[in-house]
Design a protein around this motif. Structure first.
Motif, PDB file in Angstrom:
ATOM      1  N   GLY A   1       0.841  -1.188   0.000  1.00 14.39           N
ATOM      2  CA  GLY A   1       0.000   0.000   0.000  1.00 14.39           C
ATOM      3  C   GLY A   1       0.874   1.235   0.000  1.00 14.39           C
ATOM      4  O   GLY A   1       2.086   1.169   0.191  1.00 14.39           O
ATOM      5  N   HIS A   2       0.265   2.377  -0.211  1.00 18.71           N
ATOM      6  CA  HIS A   2       0.991   3.641  -0.231  1.00 18.71           C
ATOM      7  C   HIS A   2       0.522   4.486   0.933  1.00 18.71           C
ATOM      8  O   HIS A   2      -0.675   4.705   1.111  1.00 18.71           O
ATOM      9  CB  HIS A   2       0.741   4.375  -1.547  1.00 18.71           C
ATOM     10  CG  HIS A   2       1.042   3.544  -2.742  1.00 18.71           C
ATOM     11  ND1 HIS A   2       2.322   3.172  -3.084  1.00 18.71           N
ATOM     12  CD2 HIS A   2       0.238   2.980  -3.669  1.00 18.71           C
ATOM     13  CE1 HIS A   2       2.286   2.431  -4.180  1.00 18.71           C
ATOM     14  NE2 HIS A   2       1.026   2.294  -4.545  1.00 18.71           N
TER      15      HIS A   2
ATOM     16  N   PRO B   1      -0.624   7.527   2.999  1.00 16.84           N
ATOM     17  CA  PRO B   1      -1.220   8.797   2.608  1.00 16.84           C
ATOM     18  C   PRO B   1      -0.428  10.009   3.119  1.00 16.84           C
ATOM     19  O   PRO B   1      -0.507  11.090   2.569  1.00 16.84           O
ATOM     20  CB  PRO B   1      -2.615   8.752   3.225  1.00 16.84           C
ATOM     21  CG  PRO B   1      -2.514   7.764   4.320  1.00 16.84           C
ATOM     22  CD  PRO B   1      -1.443   6.788   3.934  1.00 16.84           C
TER      23      PRO B   1
ATOM     24  N   ALA C   1      -1.217   9.424  -2.580  1.00  9.83           N
ATOM     25  CA  ALA C   1      -2.232   8.465  -2.120  1.00  9.83           C
ATOM     26  C   ALA C   1      -3.123   9.042  -1.020  1.00  9.83           C
ATOM     27  O   ALA C   1      -3.917   8.322  -0.431  1.00  9.83           O
ATOM     28  CB  ALA C   1      -1.537   7.201  -1.612  1.00  9.83           C
TER      29      ALA C   1
ATOM     30  N   ASN D   1      -5.841  10.685  -0.790  1.00  8.80           N
ATOM     31  CA  ASN D   1      -7.298  10.554  -0.865  1.00  8.80           C
ATOM     32  C   ASN D   1      -7.751   9.143  -1.211  1.00  8.80           C
ATOM     33  O   ASN D   1      -8.871   8.951  -1.648  1.00  8.80           O
ATOM     34  CB  ASN D   1      -7.854  11.559  -1.879  1.00  8.80           C
ATOM     35  CG  ASN D   1      -7.621  12.979  -1.433  1.00  8.80           C
ATOM     36  OD1 ASN D   1      -7.768  13.284  -0.258  1.00  8.80           O
ATOM     37  ND2 ASN D   1      -7.220  13.839  -2.349  1.00  8.80           N
ATOM     38  N   GLN D   2      -6.872   8.178  -1.015  1.00  6.92           N
ATOM     39  CA  GLN D   2      -7.183   6.793  -1.348  1.00  6.92           C
ATOM     40  C   GLN D   2      -7.187   5.940  -0.081  1.00  6.92           C
ATOM     41  O   GLN D   2      -6.526   6.268   0.894  1.00  6.92           O
ATOM     42  CB  GLN D   2      -6.138   6.228  -2.315  1.00  6.92           C
ATOM     43  CG  GLN D   2      -6.014   7.006  -3.590  1.00  6.92           C
ATOM     44  CD  GLN D   2      -4.820   6.541  -4.404  1.00  6.92           C
ATOM     45  OE1 GLN D   2      -4.140   5.580  -4.065  1.00  6.92           O
ATOM     46  NE2 GLN D   2      -4.558   7.220  -5.493  1.00  6.92           N
ATOM     47  N   VAL D   3      -7.927   4.850  -0.117  1.00 11.50           N
ATOM     48  CA  VAL D   3      -7.891   3.882   0.975  1.00 11.50           C
ATOM     49  C   VAL D   3      -6.746   2.926   0.680  1.00 11.50           C
ATOM     50  O   VAL D   3      -6.683   2.334  -0.396  1.00 11.50           O
ATOM     51  CB  VAL D   3      -9.223   3.111   1.087  1.00 11.50           C
ATOM     52  CG1 VAL D   3      -9.127   2.037   2.149  1.00 11.50           C
ATOM     53  CG2 VAL D   3     -10.358   4.072   1.371  1.00 11.50           C
ATOM     54  N   GLN D   4      -5.837   2.799   1.620  1.00  9.89           N
ATOM     55  CA  GLN D   4      -4.648   1.975   1.422  1.00  9.89           C
ATOM     56  C   GLN D   4      -4.430   1.055   2.615  1.00  9.89           C
ATOM     57  O   GLN D   4      -4.917   1.308   3.713  1.00  9.89           O
ATOM     58  CB  GLN D   4      -3.408   2.871   1.255  1.00  9.89           C
ATOM     59  CG  GLN D   4      -3.426   3.750   0.039  1.00  9.89           C
ATOM     60  CD  GLN D   4      -3.191   2.974  -1.242  1.00  9.89           C
ATOM     61  OE1 GLN D   4      -2.650   1.875  -1.250  1.00  9.89           O
ATOM     62  NE2 GLN D   4      -3.592   3.554  -2.359  1.00  9.89           N
TER      63      GLN D   4
ATOM     64  N   ASP E   1       5.963   3.129   0.722  1.00 10.36           N
ATOM     65  CA  ASP E   1       5.174   1.928   0.498  1.00 10.36           C
ATOM     66  C   ASP E   1       5.101   1.133   1.795  1.00 10.36           C
ATOM     67  O   ASP E   1       6.105   0.959   2.481  1.00 10.36           O
ATOM     68  CB  ASP E   1       5.794   1.044  -0.587  1.00 10.36           C
ATOM     69  CG  ASP E   1       5.743   1.689  -1.953  1.00 10.36           C
ATOM     70  OD1 ASP E   1       4.772   2.395  -2.229  1.00 10.36           O
ATOM     71  OD2 ASP E   1       6.681   1.481  -2.734  1.00 10.36           O
TER      72      ASP E   1
END
Length: 76
Positions: free
Chosen positions: A15-16, A18, A29, A31-34, A67
């Protein structure tokens, strides 16, 4: 995803982050779910999983960003 891994099998998650922990600034990242190292490790029962890798890895080549890398082996 972990429930689909057979005993002896491998789970690999990347994952990245945020927020870049080095700078405190949002990454691409943001605004993304990670997946995060902490949430993935907390979701794997230690009696059934061996964490082989569970760490944040900075991406210096790609610019700001980190990451979250999780590699786990199902033992039961």
């Amino acid at each position: 995803m972990a429930s689909g891994v057979a005993p002896g099998g491998t789970l690999f998650l990347v994952g990245h982050r945020p927020i870049d922990p080095a700078t405190g600034k949002p990454t691409a990242a943001a605004n993304q779910v990670q997946v995060s190292v902490e949430s993935a490790a907390a979701g794997l029962d230690p009696s059934g999983w061996e964490l082989v890798v569970a760490e944040d890895r900075p991406r210096a080549v790609a610019g700001t960003g980190v990451d979250a890398v999780i590699l786990a082996k199902r033992v039961s």
